[in-house]
Design a protein around this motif. Sequence first.
Motif, short mmCIF file in Angstrom:
data_model
loop_
_atom_site.label_atom_id
_atom_site.label_comp_id
_atom_site.label_asym_id
_atom_site.label_seq_id
_atom_site.Cartn_x
_atom_site.Cartn_y
_atom_site.Cartn_z
N TRP A 167 -7.71 2.94 -3.62
CA TRP A 167 -6.27 2.81 -3.38
C TRP A 167 -5.53 4.06 -3.81
N HIS A 172 -6.53 1.62 2.16
CA HIS A 172 -6.44 0.19 1.87
C HIS A 172 -7.75 -0.48 2.20
N SER A 197 -1.51 -2.54 -3.50
CA SER A 197 -2.44 -2.06 -2.49
C SER A 197 -1.69 -1.29 -1.42
N PRO A 198 -2.29 -0.20 -0.88
CA PRO A 198 -1.61 0.58 0.15
C PRO A 198 -1.24 -0.24 1.38
#
Length: 231
Positions: A167, A172, A197-198
């Motif tokens: 991350w 992701h 989280s992206p």
Amino acid sequence: MAVAAPPPEQTCVARNGEDDRERAWQGELVPDIDPTDAEYLREIELLANDVVDRALDEGWLSFDPDPDDATPLQRAVNALGRQLRHYHFEDDGCVEPDAPLVGLAGALLVRPTTVLSEQEYIDICERLGVEARPQGWALWHTWDQKGRRITMVTTRISTTEEMLLVWSKGRHMVPIKPPRAAVAATVRGWLGPAVESPGYAAETGVTERAVAGSVPPRATGGSTTAPSSHR
């Protein structure tokens, strides 16, 4: 005039395993006798990186859309290079592509070394309803079957460490659903502060999210199923 006979064909004679070492020294690829799935994937990844590196050395590798004059081989290698901007971690689902994934909005690690004191760590674990084990716990922000926010308390420490590293590089990736034995408790709401989280940040447009750091007094044991669409 006498004509010299051609040299005899070279053969490899086993000398306590020295034949493999000699072949490898001569540049011949000697495959692992019985690689694990992870080792096999890593070897393929290394070879693919070699291909991409050679294209970069030749000056035509592109991470952008392919130029109009790119050959089919160049387009294939460019696509390979784009995909290789990828990092693997334990239980990332690459070895088990059919395993269900856990959709995650964020994650954090709770350990004796991440809090102010050992007693504080013990108090947090008591409120979570889990033992104060030395290894600590991973807390995953996910959803239950009805889409409600929950925090999964799991033993997947190394998976979380490596996932957070992925991350941090802007990728992701989420893990496969852990077995019931690896989930000690689930708690209503998202406990934090957590690393977002992206993928969730991109969906919501939120780059930083402040989450209440208090731990609810009650936790429920057992695992939960979270949507896997949040990859």
